[in-house]
Scaffold this active site. Structure first.
Site, short mmCIF file in Angstrom:
data_model
loop_
_atom_site.label_atom_id
_atom_site.label_comp_id
_atom_site.label_asym_id
_atom_site.label_seq_id
_atom_site.Cartn_x
_atom_site.Cartn_y
_atom_site.Cartn_z
N ASP A 38 62.30 38.13 52.40
CA ASP A 38 62.00 39.20 51.30
C ASP A 38 60.86 39.18 50.66
O ASP A 38 60.57 39.85 49.96
CB ASP A 38 63.08 39.55 50.59
CG ASP A 38 63.08 38.56 49.51
OD1 ASP A 38 62.43 37.32 49.60
OD2 ASP A 38 63.56 39.02 48.25
N GLU A 39 59.76 38.29 51.17
CA GLU A 39 58.46 38.10 50.44
C GLU A 39 57.51 38.18 51.69
O GLU A 39 57.53 37.45 52.91
CB GLU A 39 58.65 37.25 49.37
CG GLU A 39 58.79 35.93 50.23
CD GLU A 39 58.92 34.80 49.03
OE1 GLU A 39 57.91 34.57 48.14
OE2 GLU A 39 59.82 33.96 48.93
N ASP A 41 57.56 40.99 46.76
CA ASP A 41 58.92 40.25 46.82
C ASP A 41 59.95 41.34 46.25
O ASP A 41 59.93 41.88 45.61
CB ASP A 41 58.89 39.06 45.86
CG ASP A 41 60.14 38.21 46.09
OD1 ASP A 41 60.16 37.17 46.27
OD2 ASP A 41 61.38 38.63 45.97
P1 TTP Z 1 64.73 35.51 46.31
O1 TTP Z 1 63.53 36.31 46.46
O2 TTP Z 1 64.39 34.14 45.69
O3 TTP Z 1 65.80 35.92 45.43
P2 TTP Z 1 66.23 37.59 45.27
O4 TTP Z 1 65.50 38.52 45.99
O5 TTP Z 1 67.72 37.53 45.42
O6 TTP Z 1 65.91 37.84 43.74
P3 TTP Z 1 64.44 38.09 42.91
O7 TTP Z 1 64.64 39.34 42.33
O8 TTP Z 1 64.25 37.11 42.07
O9 TTP Z 1 63.47 38.08 44.11
O10 TTP Z 1 65.46 35.39 47.80
C1 TTP Z 1 65.34 36.28 48.84
C2 TTP Z 1 66.99 36.25 49.21
O11 TTP Z 1 67.12 35.05 49.98
C3 TTP Z 1 67.95 36.21 48.21
O12 TTP Z 1 68.54 37.66 48.11
C4 TTP Z 1 69.18 35.49 48.91
C5 TTP Z 1 68.32 34.30 49.87
N1 TTP Z 1 68.51 33.27 49.16
C6 TTP Z 1 69.41 32.26 49.55
O13 TTP Z 1 70.25 32.74 50.52
N2 TTP Z 1 69.42 31.28 48.72
C7 TTP Z 1 68.67 30.93 47.80
O14 TTP Z 1 68.93 29.84 47.16
C8 TTP Z 1 67.65 31.77 47.24
C9 TTP Z 1 66.93 31.34 46.37
C10 TTP Z 1 67.47 32.92 48.16
MG MG Z 2 63.39 38.62 46.11
#
Ligand code: TTP
Ligand code: MG
Length: 389
Positions: free
Chosen positions: A104-105, A9
């Protein structure tokens, strides 16, 4: 042989992409999301903003109240899609078995793919390094024998982390963690579990299965299994699936017909939701039963017309179960459902049957709600019946 699954991720994904384009934003409290003035919400927050309690999903106006100095940026989706495509391509260099989840994962099955690296850990480090070199973004990697444990591991080691849970260590790793860390446990389920006195994953794992299923139906059985570090789901590229399956091993063998049907219904829901998310329909439905003596049987039937409607697939699976149980009265330890002979929507026959068309619309509405609020957000009549019985 134990499987080796990675969950990878990217850290603060939207923010990280913005920081690559504008390096002045690095190391600063940055928030990507909707306008605080216009009831927008936070999509991604940099790690510098998180100690102030800012997280995704929070109203941007609240984030600004918590941390007025934070830098707010509007989202640029085409940029994120481009970065996401590069990320998935990098993963493809390391294993052909990729299952992307969102932008992103992804899960990667790297069982037996370590060559030329000396261990899964070295392989994970090489993946992190390549992502960092090509995208200038850090990633966190969880390594475990199954998806659910790998996902929790990557979440716990963020940002720029690497956490490997050795085979056999799953339960010890999960035991002390708060229940909310378990995928599938949303706010409502967390609250209900707390009312039952359960705050850690270990407490859920040690609870008798029937206590959980009485309260949460068959979904509870899946959560109970995850809490014990048991997750047989394959890493499967969405476009390539030739079949979709779900199965569940019970903590105690059972002869309870209602319980078996309720479990089958829940598994059918998951399988059909996956079918619909892939825009596929199935022509073939099979059930699998494993008895206490480990003898395993499968029974299958071909539908007249391919379907992705939960009620159609479940009714078929239920008939197969009924026929099988008439012949054998042996305790069952595992039940599973598999749909195959998948066809795309382009081969779909017109839906003449008005009732089936209506059920299809119902499924779509349920999918939307579950996608937004989690798997336990909405229950059908069958789920409620199984909880009460
Ligand atoms: P995530 O991987 O949940 O969050 P992140 O990458 O910003 O942070 P982390 O380091 O904890 O992984 O989500 C990936 C992307 O998806 C995030 O950058 C933005 C988008 N997203 C939204 O648009 N709305 C949301 O509620 C979430 C959780 C994510
Ligand atoms: Mg992320």
């Amino acid at each position: 042989m134990a499987r080796c699954i990675f969950h990878i991720d990217l850290d603060a994904f939207f923010v990280s992409v913005e920081q690559v384009l504008n390096p002045k934003l690095k190391g600063k409290p940055v928030i990507v999301g909707g306008d605080p003035e216009r009831r927008g919400v936070v999509a991604s927050a940099s790690y510098e903003a998180r100690p102030f309690g800012i997280h995704a999903g929070m109203p941007s106006s609240k984030a600004r109240r918590l941390y007025p100095q934070a830098i707010f940026i509007q989202a640029h989706f085409p940029l994120y899609r481009e970065a996401s495509a590069k990320f998935m391509k990098i993963l493809g260099y390391f294993s052909p078995h990729i299952e992307p989840l969102g932008l992103d994962e992804a899960y990667l099955d790297v069982t037996g793919c370590e060559e030329p690296y000396s261990s899964p850990r070295q392989l994970a480090l090489a993946i992190k390094e390549r992502i960092n070199k090509e995208l200038k973004i850090t990633a966190s990697v969880g390594i475990a024998t199954c998806k659910v444990v790998a996902k929790i591991a990557s979440d716990l080691c963020k940002p720029d982390g690497l956490l490997e849970i050795a085979p056999g260590e799953e339960q010890a790793f999960l035991n002390p963690l708060p229940i909310a860390k378990l995928p599938g446990v949303g706010e409502k389920t967390e609250q209900s579990l707390k009312e039952m006195g359960i705050t850690t994953i270990g407490e859920l794992a040690s609870l008798p299965l029937d206590m959980i299923t009485r309260r949460f139906g068959a979904t509870g059985a899946v959560l109970h299994s995850y809490a014990r570090g048991i997750d047989n789901r394959e890493v499967e590229a969405p476009g390539e699936a030739k079949s979709i399956s779900q199965e569940l091993t019970f903590a105690h063998d059972t002869l309870d017909r209602d319980f078996l049907e309720a479990t089958l219904h829940s598994l059918c829901q998951e399988v059909c939701q996956e079918l619909r998310s892939q825009n596929k329909r199935a022509k073939c439905v099979a059930i699998k039963l494993r008895y206490a003596n480990f003898k395993t049987i499968t029974r299958q039937v071909t539908l007249q017309e391919a379907s992705d409607v939960t009620q159609v697939i479940f009714a078929t699976a239920q008939q197969l179960l009924g026929k099988t149980l008439v012949k054998k009265e042996k305790p069952v330890r595992l039940i599973g459902i598999r749909v195959s002979s998948l066809v795309g929507m382009e081969k779909q026959l017109p839906m003449f049957d008005h009732m089936v068309a209506k059920l299809g619309h119902l499924d779509q509405a349920v999918d939307k709600i579950r996608k937004k609020y989690g798997p336990t957000a909405i229950k059908t009549g069958d789920d409620i019946f199984s909880e009460g019985s």
